[in-house]
Write a protein that holds these residues in place. Sequence first.
Motif, PDB file in Angstrom:
ATOM      1  N   VAL A 200       0.786  -1.221  -0.054  1.00  0.00           N
ATOM      2  CA  VAL A 200       0.001   0.026  -0.187  1.00  0.00           C
ATOM      3  C   VAL A 200       0.849   1.256  -0.027  1.00  0.00           C
ATOM      4  CG1 VAL A 200      -1.762   1.342   1.099  1.00  0.00           C
ATOM      5  CG2 VAL A 200      -1.787  -1.096   1.356  1.00  0.00           C
ATOM      6  N   ARG A 201       0.728   2.185  -0.837  1.00  0.00           N
ATOM      7  CA  ARG A 201       1.555   3.388  -0.978  1.00  0.00           C
ATOM      8  C   ARG A 201       1.015   4.295   0.028  1.00  0.00           C
ATOM      9  NH1 ARG A 201       0.657   4.405  -6.496  1.00  0.00           N
ATOM     10  NH2 ARG A 201      -0.677   2.928  -6.227  1.00  0.00           N
ATOM     11  N   VAL A 202       1.759   5.003   0.535  1.00  0.00           N
ATOM     12  CA  VAL A 202       1.318   6.257   1.437  1.00  0.00           C
ATOM     13  C   VAL A 202       1.989   7.523   0.945  1.00  0.00           C
ATOM     14  CG1 VAL A 202       0.418   7.267   3.835  1.00  0.00           C
ATOM     15  CG2 VAL A 202       0.713   4.564   3.153  1.00  0.00           C
ATOM     16  N   GLU A 203       1.474   8.406   0.752  1.00  0.00           N
ATOM     17  CA  GLU A 203       1.943   9.715   0.292  1.00  0.00           C
ATOM     18  C   GLU A 203       2.071  10.600   1.570  1.00  0.00           C
ATOM     19  OE1 GLU A 203       3.679  10.631  -2.345  1.00  0.00           O
ATOM     20  OE2 GLU A 203       2.914   9.055  -3.671  1.00  0.00           O
ATOM     21  N   ALA A 204       3.299  10.474   2.242  1.00  0.00           N
ATOM     22  CA  ALA A 204       3.357  11.017   3.476  1.00  0.00           C
ATOM     23  C   ALA A 204       4.062  12.653   3.377  1.00  0.00           C
ATOM     24  CB  ALA A 204       4.100  10.471   4.667  1.00  0.00           C
ATOM     25  N   GLU A 205       4.017  13.454   4.190  1.00  0.00           N
ATOM     26  CA  GLU A 205       4.761  14.744   4.249  1.00  0.00           C
ATOM     27  C   GLU A 205       6.354  14.315   3.856  1.00  0.00           C
ATOM     28  OE1 GLU A 205       4.143  17.654   7.119  1.00  0.00           O
ATOM     29  OE2 GLU A 205       2.353  18.073   6.107  1.00  0.00           O
ATOM     30  N   ASP A 206       7.096  13.506   4.629  1.00  0.00           N
ATOM     31  CA  ASP A 206       8.264  13.026   4.514  1.00  0.00           C
ATOM     32  C   ASP A 206       8.590  12.186   3.053  1.00  0.00           C
ATOM     33  OD1 ASP A 206       7.132  11.310   6.157  1.00  0.00           O
ATOM     34  OD2 ASP A 206       8.802  11.049   7.402  1.00  0.00           O
ATOM     35  N   GLY A 207       7.714  12.007   2.264  1.00  0.00           N
ATOM     36  CA  GLY A 207       7.986  11.289   1.046  1.00  0.00           C
ATOM     37  C   GLY A 207       7.015  10.099   0.937  1.00  0.00           C
ATOM     38  N   GLU A 208       7.240   9.005   0.110  1.00  0.00           N
ATOM     39  CA  GLU A 208       6.519   8.070  -0.096  1.00  0.00           C
ATOM     40  C   GLU A 208       6.719   6.877   0.691  1.00  0.00           C
ATOM     41  OE1 GLU A 208       4.540   6.068  -3.971  1.00  0.00           O
ATOM     42  OE2 GLU A 208       6.295   5.005  -3.482  1.00  0.00           O
ATOM     43  N   LYS A 209       5.834   6.143   1.442  1.00  0.00           N
ATOM     44  CA  LYS A 209       5.916   5.116   2.537  1.00  0.00           C
ATOM     45  C   LYS A 209       5.106   3.862   1.573  1.00  0.00           C
ATOM     46  CE  LYS A 209       8.298   7.194   5.888  1.00  0.00           C
ATOM     47  NZ  LYS A 209       7.817   8.573   5.570  1.00  0.00           N
ATOM     48  N   ILE A 210       5.827   2.658   1.777  1.00  0.00           N
ATOM     49  CA  ILE A 210       5.086   1.590   1.464  1.00  0.00           C
ATOM     50  C   ILE A 210       4.775   0.531   2.608  1.00  0.00           C
ATOM     51  CG2 ILE A 210       5.028  -0.358  -0.455  1.00  0.00           C
ATOM     52  CD1 ILE A 210       5.512   2.002  -2.053  1.00  0.00           C
TER      53      ILE A 210
ATOM     54  N   LEU B  40       1.287   9.071   8.691  1.00  0.00           N
ATOM     55  CA  LEU B  40       1.061  10.363   8.468  1.00  0.00           C
ATOM     56  C   LEU B  40       1.044  11.478   9.656  1.00  0.00           C
ATOM     57  CD1 LEU B  40      -2.567   9.477   6.633  1.00  0.00           C
ATOM     58  CD2 LEU B  40      -0.625  10.535   5.451  1.00  0.00           C
ATOM     59  N   GLY B  41       1.517  10.734  10.677  1.00  0.00           N
ATOM     60  CA  GLY B  41       1.753  11.774  11.980  1.00  0.00           C
ATOM     61  C   GLY B  41       3.247  11.902  12.276  1.00  0.00           C
ATOM     62  N   ALA B  42       3.396  12.557  13.438  1.00  0.00           N
ATOM     63  CA  ALA B  42       4.973  12.761  13.800  1.00  0.00           C
ATOM     64  C   ALA B  42       5.317  11.345  14.489  1.00  0.00           C
ATOM     65  CB  ALA B  42       5.114  13.930  14.433  1.00  0.00           C
TER      66      ALA B  42
END
Length: 685
Positions: free
Chosen positions: A199-209, A421-423
Amino acid sequence: MKTFCGRANPTTGSMEWLEEGEDYDYHQEIARSRYADMLHDKDRNVKYYQGIRAAVSRVKERGEKAIVLDIGTGTGLLSMMAASAGADFCYAVEVFKPMANAAVKIVEKNGFSDKIKVINKHSTEVTVGPDGDMQCRANILVTELFDTELIGEGALPTYEHAHKYLVEEGCEAVPHRATVYVQLVESKRMWSWNKLFPVRVEAEDGEKIIVPPSEMENCPGVPSVCDIQLNQMPSSDFTTLSDVVTMFRVDFSKPVRSASTCYRVQLEPVKSGKAQIVLSWWDIDMDPSGMINCTMAPYWAKPTSALQWRDHWMQCVYFLPSEEPVLQGEKLFLTACRDEYSVWYKLQKARGEENTADVRGGSPVCRCRAHLLWNRPRFGELNDQNRTCQYIQSLSKVLKTDSVCLCISDGSLLPVLAHYLGAKQVQYFVLFFRSLHFSLFFKANHLEDKIKIIEARPELLKPSHLEDKKISVLVGEPFFTTSLLPWHNLYFWYARTAVSSHLASNVTVLPHSASLHMMIVEFQDLWRIRSPCGTCEGFDVRTMDDMIKDSLNFRESKEAEPHPLWEYPCKSLSDPQEVLTFDFTKTVPQHCLSTEGSVNLLRKGRSHGAVLWMEYLLAADISVSTGLMQISNEKGNCEWNPHCKQAVYFFSSVIESETLSDPTAVTYAINFDTKTGEIAMDFKL
Ligand code: SAH
């Protein structure tokens, strides 16, 4: 006699066993049975009749008396066909008592009481002899004991026993034989029902899988059959990698062996691709010549004949244990293994040594436990990247760097999304009282220290579980494995109520509300499963119609039933209408929520029933629908969420709306009982 019936309780999210009178069980079984669907299956009925006539003639031509054994007689239909075709005597065996009683009445009403003896037993209990249930062995064996997988209802052991004890050697059998066909395909859509994709997650610090654990990748899944209306699968959703091939046959006129066995065929892919899925269906030849054939072949495999719609026999989707890249023209072996009741498949590349040893062994057993937690539609839902994006967008709006987040949903990816998505210093809590093994998933993503799984039911949550913090963001999809009808996921609301004392005063609840929507529809075919039949091939089966009607009306308020409507085309006759809302920012009220109103029928058509579904408002402008996605054209054809079942309430009579100048209105009364979590409804046409 008392019966215990399992029912999901939407107020506790768990299964409860309720004690019911024995009538209850019968009524449920009859009301939800496939008998009406079978009686509406013209193609099946006509072909059985032809096959039975031919078998009776063959026996008569040999100068013998025609003695018929009909195993699983149901309404008595096939025995009445045999008696009409000139059979001398029929033994009609039926294990289900209410049906055996109905068969006696139907046989009598149609004037066959002297030719047909109904025996209320399982066929393996039937005795033969002067004092037995049957005077002598039969020389014609008629049955209809098949399910979509052919053997899932126990046809093989029943035939094995019948040939040993109940019929003569060399008997005629209707059907004469069954053939199982397979086709190898690649399909991202169907594969997504069995494996979790990254699952791809576009987070503030870049894409996470988010990655699935390796245990899940290599897991063969569960053996239960995946049966669907394959004719509703658009050809753009899969690629055929092989021709249709015959996998195995069963000759019902000879002794049948039910013991586990394997069948192997050689395949040459017609195209290179990823072998993932085996699609399968069967046909039955009613006579030895094969001239009377009844097939379940899907549209692309049988393009010339008109398709008979039926729900009691569909097509099967089998998942290979893992996907295998294959090359056009390469030599492959496909093995079907079966036990008495189920079939599973394995694919092998031919590398000189033809090793069958490793394809034996038992049916697939889920090792990763995800297949026990998530059913196939749920896998599909979790793999739906569009849906995930809506949750990501909504979560991004509400999460802050100091959020303390609690997730209440079964086997949900929301905690992982929330984490990304959070800190980093934010703590998340998940409350999974049913899915503890889900920790596997968090480990694979190195989140075991970041996401805490709380082993408690919501009402038993203690401040210590939350390290004495108050929850600032409460999230849920919501999804619970025990939900059957769309509103059962309102358990989220009950759980939210139970954890109230742990919520911060300014808590954000996501979704912050849910709404129940409704629309009146005309079904292309689904109406058949609950519609009276009257006569079937000239036989009066109204007794069965009445029995189904009584069972449907057994409880004062009729109940809605769950159906995955992507498999059952319908057109909307009214606009979709929001009928109730549920405010998750508040606790569940003590009083019932009810509504009344009317909907206008805007299109010409037959009103078969109402469809109901839930929509969840995740954030100000983001909502997800578990039902209608869109009305796709002028004609009112509907597109439904492919991962969810919708609730269908069949009207007891159908109305035809004719003119649109003076639209007909349907009035409704809908009541959500907050004590039971159930929705009762009533419609007047
Ligand atoms: N022959 C009917 C009904 C078929 S449905 C028709 O064609 O319309 C199958 C029926 O078989 C069910 O009613 C089920 O209760 C019954 N049944 C299944 N296996 C049986 C067995 N071994 N002995 C007796 N009844 C059986």
